[in-house]
Write an enzyme that holds these catalytic residues in place. Structure first.
Site, PDB file in Angstrom:
ATOM      1  N   GLU A 145      -6.467  -1.475   5.152  1.00 59.90           N
ATOM      2  CA  GLU A 145      -6.627  -2.255   3.914  1.00 59.90           C
ATOM      3  C   GLU A 145      -5.973  -3.048   3.158  1.00 59.90           C
ATOM      4  O   GLU A 145      -5.795  -3.469   2.276  1.00 59.90           O
ATOM      5  CB  GLU A 145      -5.800  -0.517   2.752  1.00 59.90           C
ATOM      6  N   ASN A 166       1.147  -1.181   0.070  1.00 63.73           N
ATOM      7  CA  ASN A 166       0.150   0.069  -0.123  1.00 63.73           C
ATOM      8  C   ASN A 166       1.353   1.667  -0.350  1.00 63.73           C
ATOM      9  O   ASN A 166       1.565   1.234   1.342  1.00 63.73           O
ATOM     10  CB  ASN A 166      -1.118  -0.097   1.511  1.00 63.73           C
ATOM     11  N   ILE A 212      -7.148  10.335  11.453  1.00 60.27           N
ATOM     12  CA  ILE A 212      -8.091  11.431  12.108  1.00 60.27           C
ATOM     13  C   ILE A 212      -9.864  11.187  13.279  1.00 60.27           C
ATOM     14  O   ILE A 212     -10.080  10.863  14.260  1.00 60.27           O
ATOM     15  CB  ILE A 212      -8.664  12.255  11.432  1.00 60.27           C
ATOM     16  N   LYS A 235       2.749   0.857   3.721  1.00 57.73           N
ATOM     17  CA  LYS A 235       2.499   0.189   4.370  1.00 57.73           C
ATOM     18  C   LYS A 235       2.533  -1.268   3.174  1.00 57.73           C
ATOM     19  O   LYS A 235       2.233  -1.088   2.732  1.00 57.73           O
ATOM     20  CB  LYS A 235       1.662   0.850   5.044  1.00 57.73           C
ATOM     21  N   ARG A 279      -4.782  19.574   0.723  1.00 52.54           N
ATOM     22  CA  ARG A 279      -6.396  19.705  -0.547  1.00 52.54           C
ATOM     23  C   ARG A 279      -6.964  20.386   0.285  1.00 52.54           C
ATOM     24  O   ARG A 279      -7.513  20.035   1.168  1.00 52.54           O
ATOM     25  CB  ARG A 279      -6.600  18.044  -1.232  1.00 52.54           C
ATOM     26  N   HIS A 313     -10.694   5.931  -1.829  1.00 51.67           N
ATOM     27  CA  HIS A 313     -10.261   4.849  -0.190  1.00 51.67           C
ATOM     28  C   HIS A 313     -11.765   3.696  -0.613  1.00 51.67           C
ATOM     29  O   HIS A 313     -12.598   3.651   0.819  1.00 51.67           O
ATOM     30  CB  HIS A 313     -11.364   6.474   0.457  1.00 51.67           C
ATOM     31  N   ASP A 369      -1.509  18.585   9.510  1.00 48.18           N
ATOM     32  CA  ASP A 369      -1.294  17.585  11.482  1.00 48.18           C
ATOM     33  C   ASP A 369      -2.326  17.967  12.363  1.00 48.18           C
ATOM     34  O   ASP A 369      -2.376  19.054  12.894  1.00 48.18           O
ATOM     35  CB  ASP A 369      -0.213  17.216  11.496  1.00 48.18           C
ATOM     36  N   ARG A 389      -2.654  -2.251  -3.755  1.00 48.94           N
ATOM     37  CA  ARG A 389      -3.603  -0.731  -3.945  1.00 48.94           C
ATOM     38  C   ARG A 389      -2.788  -0.252  -5.016  1.00 48.94           C
ATOM     39  O   ARG A 389      -2.006   0.153  -5.363  1.00 48.94           O
ATOM     40  CB  ARG A 389      -3.377   0.074  -2.430  1.00 48.94           C
ATOM     41  N   GLY A 434      -7.914  11.008   6.840  1.00 46.61           N
ATOM     42  CA  GLY A 434      -5.931  10.897   7.157  1.00 46.61           C
ATOM     43  C   GLY A 434      -6.129  12.288   6.664  1.00 46.61           C
ATOM     44  O   GLY A 434      -6.476  13.347   6.534  1.00 46.61           O
ATOM     45  N   ASN A 461      -8.663   9.098  15.732  1.00 48.76           N
ATOM     46  CA  ASN A 461      -8.005   9.208  17.396  1.00 48.76           C
ATOM     47  C   ASN A 461      -8.660  10.749  17.665  1.00 48.76           C
ATOM     48  O   ASN A 461      -8.398  10.236  18.952  1.00 48.76           O
ATOM     49  CB  ASN A 461      -6.408   9.393  17.422  1.00 48.76           C
TER      50      ASN A 461
HETATM   51  P1  ADP Z   1      -2.858   8.919   5.172  1.00 48.59           P
HETATM   52  O1  ADP Z   1      -3.986   9.605   4.843  1.00 48.59           O
HETATM   53  O2  ADP Z   1      -1.497   9.423   5.494  1.00 48.59           O
HETATM   54  O3  ADP Z   1      -2.576   7.927   5.329  1.00 48.59           O
HETATM   55  P2  ADP Z   1      -3.581   8.655   8.551  1.00 48.59           P
HETATM   56  O4  ADP Z   1      -4.943   7.684   8.179  1.00 48.59           O
HETATM   57  O5  ADP Z   1      -1.975   8.539   8.855  1.00 48.59           O
HETATM   58  O6  ADP Z   1      -3.054   9.959   7.328  1.00 48.59           O
HETATM   59  O7  ADP Z   1      -4.210   9.845   8.994  1.00 48.59           O
HETATM   60  C1  ADP Z   1      -2.927  11.229   9.672  1.00 48.59           C
HETATM   61  C2  ADP Z   1      -3.587  12.000  10.631  1.00 48.59           C
HETATM   62  O8  ADP Z   1      -4.243  11.998  11.298  1.00 48.59           O
HETATM   63  C3  ADP Z   1      -2.990  13.167  10.701  1.00 48.59           C
HETATM   64  O9  ADP Z   1      -3.845  14.791  10.614  1.00 48.59           O
HETATM   65  C4  ADP Z   1      -2.479  13.407  12.305  1.00 48.59           C
HETATM   66  O10 ADP Z   1      -2.474  13.977  12.985  1.00 48.59           O
HETATM   67  C5  ADP Z   1      -4.353  12.673  12.803  1.00 48.59           C
HETATM   68  N1  ADP Z   1      -3.891  11.953  13.977  1.00 48.59           N
HETATM   69  C6  ADP Z   1      -3.037  10.615  14.240  1.00 48.59           C
HETATM   70  N2  ADP Z   1      -3.017  10.674  15.593  1.00 48.59           N
HETATM   71  C7  ADP Z   1      -4.085  11.441  15.962  1.00 48.59           C
HETATM   72  C8  ADP Z   1      -4.626  11.688  17.036  1.00 48.59           C
HETATM   73  N3  ADP Z   1      -4.209  10.898  18.759  1.00 48.59           N
HETATM   74  N4  ADP Z   1      -5.162  12.860  17.459  1.00 48.59           N
HETATM   75  C9  ADP Z   1      -5.815  13.869  16.551  1.00 48.59           C
HETATM   76  N5  ADP Z   1      -5.487  13.678  15.299  1.00 48.59           N
HETATM   77  C10 ADP Z   1      -4.715  12.216  14.705  1.00 48.59           C
END
Ligand code: ADP
Length: 408
Positions: free
Chosen positions: A395, A24, A342, A31, A251, A192, A293, A103, A220, A345
């Site tokens: 995924e 991925n 996001i 990944k 974006r 997605h 982030d 993917r 994400g 978490n």
């Molecule tokens: P990608 O689309 O690159 O795979 P991810 O699914 O890993 O990205 O998501 C990254 C986002 O998740 C970032 O904005 C990061 O800040 C947010 N994130 C990860 N852990 C936390 C947390 N504990 N609290 C708030 N946001 C988080």
């Protein structure tokens, strides 16, 4: 144990289970996971890992041995091709690899499901690169590298667009001139899809849960929402490209096309610069002037930064607006699912979104009770009319499963 009968084209004959390496690739990461997929429905993750910071001098290989336990080592200046080799070698140390699933972000108008890769398929995926320039070229490089490492092993491409392939015409069409649309296959493709299929199948497998009218939000760095009716995508927020829809890390998501025309015509900003601005310098990062982030932005907001607050507010507002719109598309709403970094978490973000949806019957548990779901799926509403779920994105597992489904 059930026996898998592989098509003779793959040359495997009858076996009990199949070890699939899922790849991925992201913009600066790869990944990977090795799953042993057994029929019917049983599977086991043998190994999982990530190569991060690719293209820098400090790439790292992280192996997740078991949930919460991982080892990391520096692998120096590594690009995608070498990263694939690292992934293959890590898995081979553990077990034999019998098939690969990769993917692929854009499947264009023709790929409506997973496909066994041969030279002609790879050429077709390459030809789709202009539709997703940031993604498809890396996907092709990943497949190429994996084929070089592993020779004759079957490689299956699993497309992010495939889940949305049968969007109803009202959701798939742009209001553009018909000839142009037909000439260039202009339509809303959606992305997605691997994640959404996983979320939908996972929730639908929970006995006694009503999730027929589901809105799933993959939040994400890239972010989108999807209206899923009885397990089928009927609308989604990303469009012809992954730029449309929700506010994302960098974006812009939905924007007045006239604004682009204005900047090009009146401010003489070249299309290439606009492309960079809309894809890489906008979204949460552009609005806050800080970062895309969410974790960092939540900290900045807590310290009183008004632009961090504005960026998070707009992000949440747009998601809530899409969920409302999709309740219309679905003619009702049984459940909402959050996934991605996001979605999984950020308790604060989930609350920010859901408090706007109380009138639809969405009520979360208090934040303490819903803050850290540790299971792959957790219900976080307070028993409200609309159930709310956090589903840990996987995924890689879905890719492995779809690869085996195709090969058997
Ligand atoms: P990608 O689309 O690159 O795979 P991810 O699914 O890993 O990205 O998501 C990254 C986002 O998740 C970032 O904005 C990061 O800040 C947010 N994130 C990860 N852990 C936390 C947390 N504990 N609290 C708030 N946001 C988080």
């Amino acid at each position: 144990m059930a026996t898998i009968c592989l098509k003779s084209a793959t040359g495997f004959g009858h076996i009990d289970a199949m070890n699939v390496l899922s790849l991925n690739p992201g913009s600066s990461s790869l990944k990977f996971a090795l799953h042993s997929i057994q029929k019917p429905g049983a599977d086991q993750c043998l190994l999982r890992g990530t190569l991060e910071r690719l293209g820098t001098s400090e790439a790292t290989l992280r192996i997740d041995d078991s949930p919460g336990v991982h080892t990391s080592k520096s692998v120096g200046a590594v690009k995608l091709t070498q990263a694939v080799r690292h992934a293959v070698e890590s898995c081979q140390e553990h077990s034999r690899i019998e098939a690969i699933g990769c993917r692929v972000v854009h499947g264009g108008p023709n790929f409506s499901g997973p496909v066994l890769v041969d030279d002609a398929v790879l050429d077709e995926i390459k030809a789709l690169s202009p539709l997703a320039p940031l993604h498809n070229a890396r996907d092709v490089e990943t497949i190429d590298s994996a084929r070089k490492c592993l020779g004759d092993i079957p490689v299956v491409a699993v497309f992010d667009t495939a889940f949305h392939h049968a969007l109803p015409a009202v959701a798939a069409n742009y209001a553009l001139p018909r000839e142009l649309v037909e000439l260039h296959s202009l339509r809303r493709y959606g992305f997605h899809g691997i994640s959404y299929r996983y979320v939908a199948e996972h929730l639908r497998s929970i006995e006694g849960m009503k999730v027929d009218k589901l809105v799933a939000c993959h939040l994400g760095n890239g972010a989108s929402a999807c209206a899923i009716l009885n397990g089928v995508s009927i609308d989604t927020s990303m469009g012809m490209t992954p730029l449309e829809g929700l506010v994302m890390g960098t974006r812009c998501g939905d924007i007045d096309a006239g604004l682009i025309l204005y900047l090009e015509r009146e401010q003489h900003i070249h299309m290439r610069e606009l492309d960079k601005m809309l894809n890489s310098e906008s979204g949460l990062a552009g609005m806050s002037g800080l970062t895309g982030d969410v974790r960092e932005l939540e900290k900045a907001e807590a310290e009183g930064n008004p632009f961090a607050k504005l960026a998070l507010d707009v992000f949440a507002y747009r998601i809530a607006k899409y969920i409302g719109a999709y309740a219309v598309a679905l003619e009702g709403l049984d459940a909402i699912a959050f996934t991605g970094g996001i979605g999984e978490n950020s308790t604060l973000m989930r609350e920010r979104i859901c408090h706007r949806l109380a009138f639809l019957g969405v009520h979360l548990k208090t934040s303490d009770a819903s803050s850290k779901p540790t299971e792959s799926v957790a219900r976080i509403d307070d028993g409200s009319q609309v159930s709310v779920w956090v589903v840990k994105a996987d995924e890689e597992r879905q890719i492995a499963k779809e690869a085996v489904d195709l090969l058997t």
